[in-house]
Design a protein around this motif. Structure first.
Motif, mmCIF file in Angstrom:
data_model
loop_
_atom_site.group_PDB
_atom_site.id
_atom_site.type_symbol
_atom_site.label_atom_id
_atom_site.label_comp_id
_atom_site.label_asym_id
_atom_site.label_seq_id
_atom_site.Cartn_x
_atom_site.Cartn_y
_atom_site.Cartn_z
ATOM 1 N N LEU A 177 9.008 -22.434 53.766
ATOM 2 C CA LEU A 177 9.975 -22.320 52.529
ATOM 3 C C LEU A 177 11.018 -23.127 52.590
ATOM 4 O O LEU A 177 11.975 -23.028 51.815
ATOM 5 C CB LEU A 177 10.467 -20.529 52.702
ATOM 6 C CG LEU A 177 9.578 -19.503 52.528
ATOM 7 C CD1 LEU A 177 10.157 -18.078 52.613
ATOM 8 C CD2 LEU A 177 8.992 -19.613 51.299
ATOM 9 N N ARG A 178 11.095 -24.153 53.515
ATOM 10 C CA ARG A 178 11.916 -25.115 53.591
ATOM 11 C C ARG A 178 12.437 -25.779 51.968
ATOM 12 O O ARG A 178 11.465 -25.826 51.405
ATOM 13 C CB ARG A 178 11.772 -26.356 54.402
ATOM 14 C CG ARG A 178 11.854 -25.980 55.937
ATOM 15 C CD ARG A 178 11.436 -27.091 56.745
ATOM 16 N NE ARG A 178 12.093 -28.393 56.302
ATOM 17 C CZ ARG A 178 11.879 -29.314 57.037
ATOM 18 N NH1 ARG A 178 11.116 -29.441 57.970
ATOM 19 N NH2 ARG A 178 12.632 -30.506 56.549
ATOM 20 N N GLY A 179 13.708 -25.698 51.478
ATOM 21 C CA GLY A 179 14.117 -26.250 50.311
ATOM 22 C C GLY A 179 14.069 -25.113 49.177
ATOM 23 O O GLY A 179 14.740 -25.338 48.116
ATOM 24 N N GLU A 180 13.790 -23.907 49.562
ATOM 25 C CA GLU A 180 13.447 -22.837 48.672
ATOM 26 C C GLU A 180 15.408 -22.003 49.193
ATOM 27 O O GLU A 180 15.681 -22.068 50.078
ATOM 28 C CB GLU A 180 12.685 -21.761 49.015
ATOM 29 C CG GLU A 180 11.259 -22.363 48.660
ATOM 30 C CD GLU A 180 10.964 -22.449 47.313
ATOM 31 O OE1 GLU A 180 11.369 -21.520 46.461
ATOM 32 O OE2 GLU A 180 10.090 -23.450 46.890
ATOM 33 N N PRO A 181 15.738 -21.326 47.878
ATOM 34 C CA PRO A 181 17.130 -20.546 48.089
ATOM 35 C C PRO A 181 16.509 -19.475 48.931
ATOM 36 O O PRO A 181 15.613 -18.759 48.830
ATOM 37 C CB PRO A 181 17.397 -20.408 46.491
ATOM 38 C CG PRO A 181 16.401 -21.263 45.648
ATOM 39 C CD PRO A 181 15.317 -21.380 46.576
ATOM 40 N N TYR A 182 17.716 -19.481 49.926
ATOM 41 C CA TYR A 182 17.612 -18.198 50.799
ATOM 42 C C TYR A 182 17.617 -16.871 50.091
ATOM 43 O O TYR A 182 16.858 -16.056 50.471
ATOM 44 C CB TYR A 182 18.482 -18.376 51.923
ATOM 45 C CG TYR A 182 18.490 -16.921 52.811
ATOM 46 C CD1 TYR A 182 17.340 -16.854 53.664
ATOM 47 C CD2 TYR A 182 19.560 -16.075 52.887
ATOM 48 C CE1 TYR A 182 17.557 -15.978 54.519
ATOM 49 C CE2 TYR A 182 19.558 -15.091 53.634
ATOM 50 C CZ TYR A 182 18.498 -14.729 54.621
ATOM 51 O OH TYR A 182 18.375 -14.042 55.299
ATOM 52 N N ILE B 117 18.404 -19.200 60.870
ATOM 53 C CA ILE B 117 18.120 -19.774 59.685
ATOM 54 C C ILE B 117 18.983 -20.575 59.236
ATOM 55 O O ILE B 117 20.216 -20.143 58.911
ATOM 56 C CB ILE B 117 17.721 -18.760 58.614
ATOM 57 C CG1 ILE B 117 16.414 -17.774 58.898
ATOM 58 C CG2 ILE B 117 17.491 -19.341 57.052
ATOM 59 C CD1 ILE B 117 16.227 -16.837 58.181
ATOM 60 N N ALA B 118 18.840 -21.928 59.243
ATOM 61 C CA ALA B 118 19.886 -22.949 58.778
ATOM 62 C C ALA B 118 19.792 -23.193 57.244
ATOM 63 O O ALA B 118 18.778 -23.600 56.772
ATOM 64 C CB ALA B 118 19.677 -24.182 59.754
ATOM 65 N N LEU B 119 20.826 -23.201 56.487
ATOM 66 C CA LEU B 119 21.086 -23.502 55.173
ATOM 67 C C LEU B 119 21.774 -24.808 54.968
ATOM 68 O O LEU B 119 22.808 -25.162 55.802
ATOM 69 C CB LEU B 119 21.883 -22.239 54.443
ATOM 70 C CG LEU B 119 21.098 -20.736 54.735
ATOM 71 C CD1 LEU B 119 22.121 -19.844 53.875
ATOM 72 C CD2 LEU B 119 19.713 -20.771 54.390
ATOM 73 N N ASP B 120 21.281 -25.389 53.784
ATOM 74 C CA ASP B 120 22.057 -26.594 53.393
ATOM 75 C C ASP B 120 23.096 -26.145 52.753
ATOM 76 O O ASP B 120 23.629 -25.255 52.482
ATOM 77 C CB ASP B 120 21.267 -27.442 52.722
ATOM 78 C CG ASP B 120 20.724 -27.145 51.293
ATOM 79 O OD1 ASP B 120 21.196 -25.971 50.878
ATOM 80 O OD2 ASP B 120 19.774 -27.645 50.826
ATOM 81 N N ARG C 9 20.219 -23.584 50.180
ATOM 82 C CA ARG C 9 18.656 -23.640 50.711
ATOM 83 C C ARG C 9 18.067 -23.856 52.128
ATOM 84 O O ARG C 9 18.986 -24.321 52.905
ATOM 85 C CB ARG C 9 18.175 -24.883 49.648
ATOM 86 C CG ARG C 9 18.382 -24.700 48.390
ATOM 87 C CD ARG C 9 17.895 -26.092 47.713
ATOM 88 N NE ARG C 9 17.998 -25.836 46.290
ATOM 89 C CZ ARG C 9 17.374 -25.191 45.293
ATOM 90 N NH1 ARG C 9 16.286 -24.574 45.720
ATOM 91 N NH2 ARG C 9 17.517 -25.133 44.118
ATOM 92 N N ILE C 10 17.018 -23.195 52.246
ATOM 93 C CA ILE C 10 16.372 -23.101 53.621
ATOM 94 C C ILE C 10 16.266 -24.695 54.309
ATOM 95 O O ILE C 10 15.527 -25.359 53.463
ATOM 96 C CB ILE C 10 15.179 -22.252 53.812
ATOM 97 C CG1 ILE C 10 15.564 -20.748 53.237
ATOM 98 C CG2 ILE C 10 14.818 -22.379 55.175
ATOM 99 C CD1 ILE C 10 14.334 -20.108 53.090
ATOM 100 N N GLU C 11 16.987 -24.865 55.249
ATOM 101 C CA GLU C 11 16.633 -26.237 56.006
ATOM 102 C C GLU C 11 15.776 -26.120 57.010
ATOM 103 O O GLU C 11 14.959 -26.946 57.256
ATOM 104 C CB GLU C 11 18.058 -26.811 56.172
ATOM 105 C CG GLU C 11 17.732 -28.240 56.726
ATOM 106 C CD GLU C 11 19.079 -29.013 56.696
ATOM 107 O OE1 GLU C 11 19.298 -29.777 57.720
ATOM 108 O OE2 GLU C 11 19.747 -29.127 55.666
#
Length: 95
Positions: A46-51, A81-84, A88-90
Motif C-alpha cells: 500500500l506504499r503511497g496510499e494515505p494511512y 509503519i513509516a509515513l511521509d 502516506r505509507i512510505e
C-alpha cells in the motif's frame, strides 16, 4: 479432634492440587512474528496510499513519520509503519 485435623489437612492438599493447572505458553490472541510479517507485507503493497484509508488494528504497532525520533528497543512482533509528510505509507516493517 484428630479426625477434624486430618480432614482439614486432606482438604487443604486437595485445594492445592486444584491450583496446579497448566497455562498455555502463548495465548491465541497474541501476535506472532509471522503475523507481523504478513501485516508488514500488506502495508508495503500500500506504499503511497494515505494511512487514514487503511488503518491497522494490529497490535503492537508504531506509526510514525520519517525523521521522527524513535526508541531503539527491538520488539520482534511490533509492526512499524513509516509515513511521509503527507501521511502516506512510505514503508512497513517488523521490529
Amino acid at each position: 479432634m484428630m479426625r477434624s485435623r486430618v480432614a482439614l489437612a486432606a482438604l487443604a492438599l486437595a485445594a492445592c492440587g486444584a491450583l496446579t493447572t497448566t497455562v498455555p505458553a502463548v495465548a491465541a490472541e497474541e501476535p506472532t512474528q509471522c503475523a507481523c510479517e504478513a501485516e508488514a507485507a500488506k502495508y508495503q503493497a500500500l506504499r503511497g496510499e494515505p494511512y487514514a484509508d487503511h488503518p491497522s488494528s494490529y497490535a503492537p504497532k508504531r506509526v510514525y513519520h520519517v525523521g521522527d525520533m524513535l526508541t531503539t528497543d527491538l520488539v520482534h512482533d511490533r509492526l512499524n509503519i513509516a509515513l511521509d509528510d503527507h501521511d502516506r505509507i512510505e514503508r512497513a516493517s517488523c521490529g
